[in-house]
Scaffold this motif. Sequence first.
Motif, mmCIF file in Angstrom:
data_model
loop_
_atom_site.group_PDB
_atom_site.id
_atom_site.type_symbol
_atom_site.label_atom_id
_atom_site.label_comp_id
_atom_site.label_asym_id
_atom_site.label_seq_id
_atom_site.Cartn_x
_atom_site.Cartn_y
_atom_site.Cartn_z
ATOM 1 N N ASP A 106 -33.235 46.283 -4.399
ATOM 2 C CA ASP A 106 -32.217 45.555 -5.483
ATOM 3 C C ASP A 106 -30.960 44.897 -4.948
ATOM 4 O OD1 ASP A 106 -34.519 46.244 -6.604
ATOM 5 O OD2 ASP A 106 -33.670 48.031 -7.599
ATOM 6 N N ARG A 107 -30.189 45.672 -4.248
ATOM 7 C CA ARG A 107 -28.881 45.273 -3.836
ATOM 8 C C ARG A 107 -28.776 44.122 -2.848
ATOM 9 N NH1 ARG A 107 -26.052 51.191 -2.717
ATOM 10 N NH2 ARG A 107 -25.918 51.669 -4.657
ATOM 11 N N THR A 108 -29.906 44.271 -1.951
ATOM 12 C CA THR A 108 -30.258 43.077 -1.045
ATOM 13 C C THR A 108 -30.337 41.661 -1.891
ATOM 14 O OG1 THR A 108 -30.823 44.520 0.732
ATOM 15 C CG2 THR A 108 -31.352 42.088 0.811
ATOM 16 N N LEU A 109 -31.547 41.684 -2.713
ATOM 17 C CA LEU A 109 -31.938 40.437 -3.503
ATOM 18 C C LEU A 109 -30.533 40.251 -4.131
ATOM 19 C CD1 LEU A 109 -35.257 41.826 -4.271
ATOM 20 C CD2 LEU A 109 -34.877 39.743 -2.832
ATOM 21 N N GLU A 110 -30.004 40.888 -5.149
ATOM 22 C CA GLU A 110 -28.718 40.667 -5.914
ATOM 23 C C GLU A 110 -27.723 40.178 -5.047
ATOM 24 O OE1 GLU A 110 -26.843 40.065 -9.139
ATOM 25 O OE2 GLU A 110 -28.729 40.786 -9.137
ATOM 26 N N LEU A 127 -13.894 35.603 -2.865
ATOM 27 C CA LEU A 127 -14.533 36.652 -1.706
ATOM 28 C C LEU A 127 -14.032 37.838 -2.104
ATOM 29 C CD1 LEU A 127 -14.237 34.215 1.530
ATOM 30 C CD2 LEU A 127 -16.204 34.436 0.029
ATOM 31 N N VAL A 128 -12.874 38.080 -2.192
ATOM 32 C CA VAL A 128 -12.235 39.359 -2.121
ATOM 33 C C VAL A 128 -12.886 40.247 -3.453
ATOM 34 C CG1 VAL A 128 -10.064 40.589 -2.552
ATOM 35 C CG2 VAL A 128 -10.179 38.939 -0.652
ATOM 36 N N HIS A 129 -12.584 39.450 -4.455
ATOM 37 C CA HIS A 129 -13.261 40.271 -5.959
ATOM 38 C C HIS A 129 -14.475 40.103 -6.147
ATOM 39 C CE1 HIS A 129 -8.709 40.773 -6.541
ATOM 40 N NE2 HIS A 129 -8.508 39.650 -6.217
ATOM 41 N N GLU A 130 -15.156 39.234 -5.640
ATOM 42 C CA GLU A 130 -16.705 39.101 -6.250
ATOM 43 C C GLU A 130 -17.853 39.286 -5.222
ATOM 44 O OE1 GLU A 130 -19.428 35.812 -8.326
ATOM 45 O OE2 GLU A 130 -17.416 35.342 -8.193
ATOM 46 N N HIS A 131 -17.706 38.413 -3.900
ATOM 47 C CA HIS A 131 -18.736 38.481 -3.130
ATOM 48 C C HIS A 131 -18.836 39.431 -1.839
ATOM 49 C CE1 HIS A 131 -19.551 34.602 -4.923
ATOM 50 N NE2 HIS A 131 -18.422 34.181 -4.677
ATOM 51 N N VAL A 151 -19.986 42.660 -2.856
ATOM 52 C CA VAL A 151 -21.197 42.981 -3.257
ATOM 53 C C VAL A 151 -22.201 42.859 -1.770
ATOM 54 C CG1 VAL A 151 -23.353 41.970 -4.225
ATOM 55 C CG2 VAL A 151 -21.229 41.804 -5.436
ATOM 56 N N LEU A 152 -21.856 42.102 -0.863
ATOM 57 C CA LEU A 152 -22.465 41.929 0.397
ATOM 58 C C LEU A 152 -22.357 43.296 1.042
ATOM 59 C CD1 LEU A 152 -21.449 38.439 1.412
ATOM 60 C CD2 LEU A 152 -23.889 39.305 1.146
#
Length: 327
Positions: free
Chosen positions: A135-139, A195-199, A202-203
């Motif tokens: 789920d985390r990978t797809l998200e 990048l710092v706050h969002e991406h 998650v990655l």
Amino acid sequence: MSTPPLAELTTALDVLAAPRRRYLLATLLEQEDTTSIDRSSASKRSSMERLAIDVTTVEHGCPIVTDEQCERVHTDLIHAHVPRLVDAGLVTQRTDGGETTVALAEHPIFESKWVRSLLADPIGETLPIDETTVDRTLEALRNPRRRTVCAVLSRRRGTVSVTDLAAAVVAREGGDGTRLVDVTEPECTTVSAALVHEHLPVLSEAGLVEYDAEAAQVALATDAPQWRIDWVTEGPLADVSDLVRRPTGRDRRSDSSGASDGATTESTAADAPAPMASAANGDRMLWTLARPRGERSTAGRSSSSREVTSLLGESSAASDQQDGSST
């Protein structure tokens, strides 16, 4: 290996990131594969009640589910997931005589090998990751910028600063004509903040990148188990996987050296003489231990006496012989 078309990829990831939508499509696709009837046929359609039961059993991993569990899933399918799939053009919905049925629609993503691979195991039972990581990978990969981050990092060795990563992302998103020198500071600052706050968090949570927030450094997680999953390497990260799995010159030299060392070690081990065992001592020990305790002690004393007597006898005979010679 090339990445699938952007529109197809975006639609597929947006739809498949939701577990219940995966279960629903996997159920319909399984029905599709078990019959040769055309998709438009009414006999291929499934009622919402039947689909709710099937999705609930997959979700709970148990063939026996409660009415309450099925009712919750049924409501969620009607109001959230089926309308989303209809809007995406992946399923058709029909209501006839008070009964609502659903069937797969003709859509190119169902011809994609990576999509079929994912839907063949929607919960990840045969994968090196659990369903939460699926789920985390797809998200994580739903967002095009996160896929861009992976693509940029795949062309770097080691860690890079968030600022340098942001500049490279801006240049890549700008198209083939955009160079790093063309990236402005405001653009870089805006993307760095995103990048710092969002991406990157998650990655990192998905295990696709190694992110040090304090040092503002990031690297692609080249040892992540996702690189051993077909639907990842043939789908959203197809162009990245080729670079990740391609050995560098140093890696090839290291592998060759390792193979040579292994062969030398094996040869040395094969040429080494085998340790010699004393059969006589071993036989004597086994023979002694096999006898009862009393006999062992008696045998030991008798043997010692015989040896001493023999030695004394030989000494006496030698002494007499010397005396005779001197006489």
